[in-house]
Design a protein around this motif. Structure first.
Motif, PDB file in Angstrom:
ATOM      1  N   TRP A   1       0.827  -1.205   0.000  1.00 60.62           N
ATOM      2  CA  TRP A   1       0.000   0.000   0.000  1.00 60.62           C
ATOM      3  C   TRP A   1       0.861   1.254   0.000  1.00 60.62           C
TER       4      TRP A   1
ATOM      5  N   GLU B   1      -6.474  -7.610  -6.461  1.00 61.44           N
ATOM      6  CA  GLU B   1      -6.314  -8.061  -5.086  1.00 61.44           C
ATOM      7  C   GLU B   1      -7.468  -7.631  -4.196  1.00 61.44           C
ATOM      8  N   THR B   2      -7.982  -6.414  -4.402  1.00 57.95           N
ATOM      9  CA  THR B   2      -9.010  -5.874  -3.514  1.00 57.95           C
ATOM     10  C   THR B   2     -10.428  -6.050  -4.056  1.00 57.95           C
TER      11      THR B   2
ATOM     12  N   LEU C   1      -3.804  -3.951  -8.065  1.00 57.08           N
ATOM     13  CA  LEU C   1      -4.487  -3.579  -6.834  1.00 57.08           C
ATOM     14  C   LEU C   1      -5.974  -3.927  -6.925  1.00 57.08           C
ATOM     15  N   TYR C   2      -6.577  -3.661  -8.083  1.00 51.93           N
ATOM     16  CA  TYR C   2      -7.985  -4.032  -8.283  1.00 51.93           C
ATOM     17  C   TYR C   2      -8.162  -5.546  -8.167  1.00 51.93           C
TER      18      TYR C   2
ATOM     19  N   GLU D   1     -12.085  -3.928  -5.597  1.00 54.02           N
ATOM     20  CA  GLU D   1     -12.805  -2.669  -5.442  1.00 54.02           C
ATOM     21  C   GLU D   1     -12.973  -2.013  -6.808  1.00 54.02           C
TER      22      GLU D   1
END
Length: 324
Positions: A228, A277-278, A274-275, A280
């Protein structure tokens, strides 16, 4: 001036175009996956990147044989020497799309890139330690390039060699990225502004945290506080540069504008990871916008470079070289 003589002044920094387009090809692979497209755009960019690498590499070898002294002088130049790192980074990036299609070829290209990267890193760092003709005024973000290559190693390396080797390369890249970031901030705050051709080098600051995030995810396998931290730095710097769009994209075009592409692709790739993994949706929307921006930026840079070639201003000596 004959064509052969013009090649004497072929800019080593044009390898940044290969590095950038290879990074875009990876981003387009993610873009196709996110939208359910067939792998066409990604392979088009990959083909162009490979073609440019062969052209640039062939000319580089010709220059080294025919004008060896010029190449040596470039390697000792405080700015141009750093673009030798674009050669190894290009190889490391080209090996990534090949992972799922030709693992053996990917390994060979990756290994050549790693060996070149290792030799280059040790040579550049030794030179900086023992050669004292470099001045702080000459420092700029292009100095990151030979060291960023170490962070790129794990992208394909985790599939080819032990994790320990990948961690070693990643660690040295992160260490000197922090050191160079400190020196860069000092240079920007307390010394005169960069000359016009070096303005795009600001974008290189996006590369260590951007590509660092992707490599770290390949190494760690999950998102944590350090991941992060890397993405947050990359995102914030990207936003900072975005609101200063006019400062970067006005005035003469220089071949150094290719420095915009790879760091932008690195942050775009990090956003998709990141998308993934999350899960979101916000990061998916950001990724889609970044991907479209990458396509337009790539086409713009290709068009402006073709204009330089058409006007015979790509390979000329003097202060006006590589500008339009």
């Amino acid at each position: 001036m004959t064509s052969q003589h013009r090649l004497r002044f072929f800019p080593i920094m044009l390898f940044a175009s290969v590095m950038g387009l290879a990074g875009v090809s990876i981003a387009m692979t993610y873009f196709e996956q996110a939208n359910g497209f067939q792998p066409m755009i990604s392979w088009l960019f990959f083909f162009i990147a490979c073609l440019l690498f062969l052209i640039n590499g062939g000319i580089f070898i010709y220059r080294f044989v025919r004008y060896k002294e010029d190449v040596i002088n470039e390697f000792n130049h405080p700015v141009k020497m750093n673009f030798f790192g674009a050669i190894s980074i290009s190889l490391l990036l080209i090996s990534v799309p090949l992972l799922n299609y030709h693992s053996n070829l990917s390994f060979i290209i990756w290994l050549i890139g790693v060996l070149f990267q290792l030799i280059l890193t040790l040579n550049v760092l030794s030179k900086l330690i023992w050669k004292h003709y470099f001045q702080i005024q000459a420092f700029n973000a292009t100095w990151f390039i030979p060291l960023v290559g170490n962070i790129v190693v794990p992208l394909a390396g985790v599939e080819h060699v032990s994790m320990s080797i990948n961690w070693i390369f990643f660690s040295i890249g992160i260490l000197f990225s922090i050191i160079y970031m400190t020196v860069f901030i000092y240079r920007v705050y307390f010394h005169p502004a960069f000359p016009e051709p070096l303005k795009p080098s600001f974008f290189i600051l996006l590369a260590p945290p951007g590509i660092g995030f992707s490599s770290y995810m390949r190494l760690a396998g999950e998102i944590d506080g350090f991941a992060w931290l890397l993405y947050g730095i990359a995102f914030y710097l990207g936003l900072l540069f975005l609101i200063q769009f006019k400062r970067f994209f006005t005035g003469k075009f220089f071949i150094s504008w290719w420095a915009y592409l790879f760091p932008s692709a690195a942050v775009t790739n990090a956003t998709y990871m990141l998308y993934r993994e999350t899960n979101e949706q916000l990061y998916l929307y950001i990724f889609q916008i970044q991907s479209i921006g990458l396509i337009f930026l790539s086409l713009f840079l290709i068009w402006k470079t073709i204009e330089l070639i058409r006007k015979r201003k790509l390979c000329i000596p003097g202060p006006e070289r590589n500008s339009n």
